[in-house]
Design a protein around this motif. Structure first.
Motif, PDB file in Angstrom:
ATOM      1  N   ASP A  42     -82.240 -38.446 113.915  1.00 15.62           N
ATOM      2  CA  ASP A  42     -82.783 -39.798 114.013  1.00 15.62           C
ATOM      3  C   ASP A  42     -83.756 -39.996 112.861  1.00 15.62           C
ATOM      4  O   ASP A  42     -84.832 -39.405 112.850  1.00 15.62           O
ATOM      5  CB  ASP A  42     -83.493 -39.982 115.352  1.00 15.62           C
ATOM      6  CG  ASP A  42     -84.131 -41.343 115.492  1.00 15.62           C
ATOM      7  OD1 ASP A  42     -83.644 -42.302 114.868  1.00 15.62           O
ATOM      8  OD2 ASP A  42     -85.115 -41.445 116.229  1.00 15.62           O
ATOM      9  N   CYS A  43     -83.356 -40.764 111.865  1.00 18.12           N
ATOM     10  CA  CYS A  43     -84.216 -40.956 110.711  1.00 18.12           C
ATOM     11  C   CYS A  43     -84.136 -42.398 110.229  1.00 18.12           C
ATOM     12  O   CYS A  43     -83.158 -43.097 110.472  1.00 18.12           O
ATOM     13  CB  CYS A  43     -83.849 -39.999 109.582  1.00 18.12           C
ATOM     14  SG  CYS A  43     -82.177 -40.193 108.967  1.00 18.12           S
ATOM     15  N   THR A  44     -85.185 -42.803 109.586  1.00 20.43           N
ATOM     16  CA  THR A  44     -85.228 -44.124 108.982  1.00 20.43           C
ATOM     17  C   THR A  44     -85.798 -43.993 107.583  1.00 20.43           C
ATOM     18  O   THR A  44     -86.592 -43.099 107.324  1.00 20.43           O
ATOM     19  CB  THR A  44     -86.063 -45.103 109.838  1.00 20.43           C
ATOM     20  OG1 THR A  44     -85.872 -46.424 109.340  1.00 20.43           O
ATOM     21  CG2 THR A  44     -87.522 -44.749 109.838  1.00 20.43           C
ATOM     22  N   LEU A  45     -85.343 -44.869 106.704  1.00 17.86           N
ATOM     23  CA  LEU A  45     -85.853 -44.907 105.339  1.00 17.86           C
ATOM     24  C   LEU A  45     -86.435 -46.288 105.109  1.00 17.86           C
ATOM     25  O   LEU A  45     -85.715 -47.279 105.155  1.00 17.86           O
ATOM     26  CB  LEU A  45     -84.748 -44.611 104.332  1.00 17.86           C
ATOM     27  CG  LEU A  45     -85.084 -44.781 102.847  1.00 17.86           C
ATOM     28  CD1 LEU A  45     -86.327 -43.997 102.462  1.00 17.86           C
ATOM     29  CD2 LEU A  45     -83.897 -44.391 101.985  1.00 17.86           C
ATOM     30  N   GLU A  46     -87.716 -46.339 104.892  1.00 19.14           N
ATOM     31  CA  GLU A  46     -88.445 -47.589 104.690  1.00 19.14           C
ATOM     32  C   GLU A  46     -88.785 -47.734 103.216  1.00 19.14           C
ATOM     33  O   GLU A  46     -89.434 -46.875 102.629  1.00 19.14           O
ATOM     34  CB  GLU A  46     -89.730 -47.557 105.517  1.00 19.14           C
ATOM     35  CG  GLU A  46     -90.602 -48.764 105.380  1.00 19.14           C
ATOM     36  CD  GLU A  46     -90.216 -49.872 106.328  1.00 19.14           C
ATOM     37  OE1 GLU A  46     -90.537 -51.027 106.038  1.00 19.14           O
ATOM     38  OE2 GLU A  46     -89.596 -49.570 107.360  1.00 19.14           O
ATOM     39  N   TRP A  47     -88.325 -48.824 102.606  1.00 22.02           N
ATOM     40  CA  TRP A  47     -88.678 -49.136 101.224  1.00 22.02           C
ATOM     41  C   TRP A  47     -89.840 -50.109 101.246  1.00 22.02           C
ATOM     42  O   TRP A  47     -89.822 -51.104 101.965  1.00 22.02           O
ATOM     43  CB  TRP A  47     -87.491 -49.762 100.486  1.00 22.02           C
ATOM     44  CG  TRP A  47     -86.424 -48.755 100.196  1.00 22.02           C
ATOM     45  CD1 TRP A  47     -85.300 -48.517 100.923  1.00 22.02           C
ATOM     46  CD2 TRP A  47     -86.406 -47.838  99.115  1.00 22.02           C
ATOM     47  NE1 TRP A  47     -84.579 -47.498 100.362  1.00 22.02           N
ATOM     48  CE2 TRP A  47     -85.235 -47.067  99.240  1.00 22.02           C
ATOM     49  CE3 TRP A  47     -87.261 -47.586  98.050  1.00 22.02           C
ATOM     50  CZ2 TRP A  47     -84.893 -46.064  98.340  1.00 22.02           C
ATOM     51  CZ3 TRP A  47     -86.914 -46.584  97.150  1.00 22.02           C
ATOM     52  CH2 TRP A  47     -85.742 -45.843  97.301  1.00 22.02           C
ATOM     53  N   ASN A  48     -90.843 -49.819 100.457  1.00 20.42           N
ATOM     54  CA  ASN A  48     -92.048 -50.635 100.400  1.00 20.42           C
ATOM     55  C   ASN A  48     -92.228 -51.180  98.991  1.00 20.42           C
ATOM     56  O   ASN A  48     -91.816 -50.552  98.022  1.00 20.42           O
ATOM     57  CB  ASN A  48     -93.281 -49.793 100.760  1.00 20.42           C
ATOM     58  CG  ASN A  48     -93.159 -49.225 102.144  1.00 20.42           C
ATOM     59  OD1 ASN A  48     -93.384 -49.912 103.120  1.00 20.42           O
ATOM     60  ND2 ASN A  48     -92.767 -47.963 102.243  1.00 20.42           N
ATOM     61  N   SER A  49     -92.878 -52.319  98.884  1.00 21.19           N
ATOM     62  CA  SER A  49     -93.139 -52.860  97.557  1.00 21.19           C
ATOM     63  C   SER A  49     -94.287 -52.086  96.923  1.00 21.19           C
ATOM     64  O   SER A  49     -95.199 -51.634  97.604  1.00 21.19           O
ATOM     65  CB  SER A  49     -93.483 -54.349  97.633  1.00 21.19           C
ATOM     66  OG  SER A  49     -94.678 -54.541  98.352  1.00 21.19           O
ATOM     67  N   GLY A  50     -94.191 -51.886  95.623  1.00 22.73           N
ATOM     68  CA  GLY A  50     -95.263 -51.206  94.903  1.00 22.73           C
ATOM     69  C   GLY A  50     -95.010 -49.726  94.726  1.00 22.73           C
ATOM     70  O   GLY A  50     -93.949 -49.207  95.039  1.00 22.73           O
ATOM     71  N   GLY A  51     -96.039 -49.072  94.223  1.00 21.76           N
ATOM     72  CA  GLY A  51     -95.964 -47.650  93.952  1.00 21.76           C
ATOM     73  C   GLY A  51     -96.439 -46.803  95.117  1.00 21.76           C
ATOM     74  O   GLY A  51     -96.749 -47.304  96.201  1.00 21.76           O
ATOM     75  N   HIS A  52     -96.541 -45.527  94.853  1.00 18.37           N
ATOM     76  CA  HIS A  52     -96.844 -44.533  95.881  1.00 18.37           C
ATOM     77  C   HIS A  52     -98.171 -44.769  96.598  1.00 18.37           C
ATOM     78  O   HIS A  52     -98.277 -44.538  97.794  1.00 18.37           O
ATOM     79  CB  HIS A  52     -96.848 -43.145  95.232  1.00 18.37           C
ATOM     80  CG  HIS A  52     -97.070 -42.027  96.185  1.00 18.37           C
ATOM     81  ND1 HIS A  52     -96.099 -41.617  97.051  1.00 18.37           N
ATOM     82  CD2 HIS A  52     -98.147 -41.251  96.413  1.00 18.37           C
ATOM     83  CE1 HIS A  52     -96.576 -40.612  97.778  1.00 18.37           C
ATOM     84  NE2 HIS A  52     -97.808 -40.365  97.406  1.00 18.37           N
TER      85      HIS A  52
END
Length: 72
Positions: A42-52
């Motif tokens: 069970d995994c999710t990949l969340e993309w966020n705006s901006g850098g680390h």
């Protein structure tokens, strides 16, 4: 990995840098997410705006919320 639930998070700017290591991170995390899903993790990949480091506190809070709401 010893867990059944994994939350992955990455900023959308990391892979668009001249640093070779950071430029590969997008492909690597997509590959990791795909392999974990293939195994039934069970995994999710969340993309966020901006850098680390942009909104690191909010991104961490989102991960905790996902864990608490989905897996308690």
């Amino acid at each position: 990995m010893q867990t059944q639930h994994i939350y992955l998070s990455l900023g959308d700017k990391e892979e668009h840098t001249k640093n070779a290591v950071m430029a590969a991170v997008g492909d690597n995390i997509r590959t990791l997410h795909s392999r974990l899903a293939e195994r039934g993790t069970d995994c999710t990949l969340e993309w966020n705006s901006g850098g680390h480091f942009k909104d690191a506190d909010l991104r961490t809070a989102k991960a905790f919320r996902w864990t608490m709401e989905e897996h308690t």
